[in-house]
Design a protein around this motif. Structure first.
Motif, PDB file in Angstrom:
ATOM      1  N   ASN A  91      49.716  56.001  43.215  1.00 38.21           N
ATOM      2  CA  ASN A  91      50.502  57.191  42.912  1.00 38.21           C
ATOM      3  C   ASN A  91      49.623  58.434  42.810  1.00 38.21           C
ATOM      4  OD1 ASN A  91      53.174  58.379  42.011  1.00 38.21           O
ATOM      5  ND2 ASN A  91      51.887  58.911  40.267  1.00 38.21           N
ATOM      6  N   SER A 122      50.356  61.648  45.289  1.00 39.72           N
ATOM      7  CA  SER A 122      50.959  62.807  44.620  1.00 39.72           C
ATOM      8  C   SER A 122      50.001  63.984  44.491  1.00 39.72           C
ATOM      9  CB  SER A 122      51.462  62.401  43.232  1.00 39.72           C
ATOM     10  OG  SER A 122      50.384  61.962  42.414  1.00 39.72           O
ATOM     11  N   SER A 123      48.755  63.823  44.927  1.00 39.36           N
ATOM     12  CA  SER A 123      47.773  64.899  44.791  1.00 39.36           C
ATOM     13  C   SER A 123      48.015  66.007  45.806  1.00 39.36           C
ATOM     14  CB  SER A 123      46.357  64.342  44.983  1.00 39.36           C
ATOM     15  OG  SER A 123      45.408  65.395  45.051  1.00 39.36           O
ATOM     16  N   ASN A 170      54.681  68.254  47.021  1.00 34.63           N
ATOM     17  CA  ASN A 170      53.651  68.941  47.800  1.00 34.63           C
ATOM     18  C   ASN A 170      54.006  69.051  49.283  1.00 34.63           C
ATOM     19  OD1 ASN A 170      51.787  69.268  45.575  1.00 34.63           O
ATOM     20  ND2 ASN A 170      51.407  67.071  45.733  1.00 34.63           N
ATOM     21  N   LYS A 227      59.055  59.905  47.551  1.00 29.78           N
ATOM     22  CA  LYS A 227      59.429  60.691  46.380  1.00 29.78           C
ATOM     23  C   LYS A 227      58.209  61.352  45.745  1.00 29.78           C
ATOM     24  CE  LYS A 227      61.932  60.272  41.991  1.00 29.78           C
ATOM     25  NZ  LYS A 227      62.686  59.341  41.100  1.00 29.78           N
ATOM     26  N   ALA A 228      57.095  60.588  45.636  1.00 31.10           N
ATOM     27  CA  ALA A 228      55.894  61.127  44.997  1.00 31.10           C
ATOM     28  C   ALA A 228      55.259  62.243  45.820  1.00 31.10           C
ATOM     29  CB  ALA A 228      54.881  60.006  44.773  1.00 31.10           C
ATOM     30  N   ALA A 229      55.402  62.173  47.145  1.00 31.68           N
ATOM     31  CA  ALA A 229      54.795  63.170  48.027  1.00 31.68           C
ATOM     32  C   ALA A 229      55.644  64.428  48.174  1.00 31.68           C
ATOM     33  CB  ALA A 229      54.557  62.556  49.405  1.00 31.68           C
TER      34      ALA A 229
END
Length: 478
Positions: free
Chosen positions: A211, A215-216, A241, A236-238
């Motif tokens: 994650n 997500s960075s 950004n 979802k995590a991406a």
């Protein structure tokens, strides 16, 4: 027992947590290696390293970048047997299949290296005098490669080769079940002197480490091979950004056999396409869809040929090794038992192997289910193992409807001598790859992608290379 470290900015380093993870051999349940249990701190270090290295790497001419890839190939070949043995130990595939995987890894990297002089842009007519309009292909920057456990080495070659030759840097995170081949691959990267930060390796689970990588805001492109569930979580995590994604996810490939097909050829292809790598291939034959006129003959021959499969120690001359983990056996048992309660019959196999040489390890009988209908569990869930359901249909239209009713769309198989059926399949099957009158295969110059829940983007060939490039339009006045 060997202990492997992260590889960050050209150095072997311990996890920030100081914790380790065990790696288990699925054939005998022995712990044969330890790797770092990475966390968000390790992810940030690896991403920062790749960000620092990318500008210089991206400005290096592509043929110069390719020289490093050729050197990596040479080193892989020198360590072919070692890498194959590691693949057997961590994933359970047969030694013969492991040798093929090492060869495929080299082939993926070779195709990428050869593409160094073929990266193309465009020049279009400008609207104004003394002006040119260019479209250039440029790297994304820092990329993240998340690799599945079924082909842990080949997937590194499939992702890292195209990423590096196009000027990106990459952080690799192997699956927690199969991280050792990745660590040895990075030993090779270190040996060839790849500039620090161009390729980094971190190991750990997908919850915290994975994650943190996806997500960075440093990460500009994520390439994933994994399950639909994992792909949805990464998507979802991406999202915050707007990170670019290439997702190769699950499949439920229908294997359609019409009554005008060559049954013997279809049966051999069906067996190979179901039980290769213990059924742990995303484009495997997941469900046979057979015309009722040939159902009895084909089923009988399928059982006969499947009984010939040799199961055992994957380092010996066998056809099938163990499943990768206990959880995978539990999943298959659940699917089989539910499908039987729904009315299907077990025609062959149907259970775990536990006695004698199978007392330890994650072994399962090659299994065939008959009387499977479209509404049953085995028709709907991806099995990803040596279990095959057979469904009867009355017509080609019914077979197409069955195939397209699935939420997956990775691949499909069709056996027929009628070219009108083949053309209809091309036009109507909603999948990324179709195999006509042949079993499972893949070419480096092809393209591997899915439709629907099976993913977006893709890999291999010129389209796969372009997936690691974004476009930049230039208006030049002179």
């Amino acid at each position: 027992m060997n202990t492997y470290k992260h590889y960050i900015h050209g150095q072997w380093v311990d996890s920030a947590s100081g914790e380790l993870m065990e790696v288990q051999n699925p054939a005998n349940e022995e712990i044969f290696a330890m790797v770092q249990a990475g966390n968000a701190i390790d992810a940030q270090k690896a991403l920062a390293s790749s960000e620092k290295a990318q500008k210089v790497w991206g400005l290096l001419p592509a043929p110069e970048r390719a020289k490093y890839l050729y050197a990596i190939i040479d080193k892989i070949k020198e360590r072919k047997n070692q890498l194959a043995e590691i693949l057997v130990s961590e994933q359970g595939k047969t030694y013969r299949e492991a040798l093929f995987e090492v060869d495929d890894t080299c082939a993926y990297i070779l195709y990428a290296a050869q593409a160094a002089t073929r990266i193309q842009g465009d020049i279009f007519p400008a609207d104004q005098p003394n002006e040119q309009l260019w479209i250039q292909k440029v790297p994304y920057g820092v990329t993240v490669g998340l690799c599945a456990w079924n082909y842990p080495l080949a997937l590194i070659g499939r992702k890292l080769g195209p990423a590096l030759v196009t000027g990106n840097t990459m952080v690799i995170k192997p699956h927690e079940l199969t991280p050792v081949s990745a660590a040895v691959f990075f030993e090779i990267i270190h040996e060839v002197g790849l500039p620090a930060g161009v390729a980094n390796l971190v190991t750990g689970d997908g919850i915290e480490l994975g994650n943190a990588l996806v997500s960075s805001p440093i990460t500009k492109l994520i390439t994933v091979t994994g399950s639909v569930r994992a792909g949805q979580a990464i998507y979802k995590a991406a999202a915050p950004n707007i990170t670019a994604l290439s997702l190769e996810l699950g499949g439920k490939s229908p294997f359609i056999v019409m009554d005008d097909a060559d049954i013997d050829i279809a049966v051999q292809a069906a067996v190979n396409s179901r039980f290769a790598n213990c059924g742990q291939v995303c484009i495997c034959n997941e469900q046979m869809v057979v015309h009722k006129n040939i159902l009895d003959e084909l089923t009988s021959k399928m059982i006969t040929e499947t009984k010939k499969l040799r199961i055992g120690d994957p380092m010996t001359d066998v056809d099938m090794g163990p499943k990768v983990a206990e959880s995978e056996l539990d999943k298959m048992d659940r699917i089989i038992q539910k499908t039987v309660t729904e009315g299907a019959q077990i025609a062959l196999g149907g259970g775990r192997l536990k006695d004698g040489p199978y007392e330890k390890g994650f072994w399962y009988e090659p299994t065939i289910l008959t009387g499977v209908t479209p509404d049953m569990c085995a028709s709907k869930e991806e099995i990803f193992g040596p279990v095959l359901g057979i469904t009867a249909v009355d017509s080609f239209d019914e077979a197409l409807a069955f195939a397209n009713d699935s939420p997956y769309g990775l691949s499909a198989y069709l056996f027929s001598k009628d070219y009108s059926k083949l053309m209809r399949a091309i036009n109507e099957l909603d999948v990324g790859t179709i195999f006509f009158n042949k079993g499972i295969s893949g070419a480096m110059q092809g393209y591997h992608n899915g439709h629907k829940l099976s993913g977006l983007g893709g890999e291999d060939g010129i389209y796969g290379i372009e997936g690691y490039l974004q476009k930049r339009t230039v208006y030049l006045k002179y």
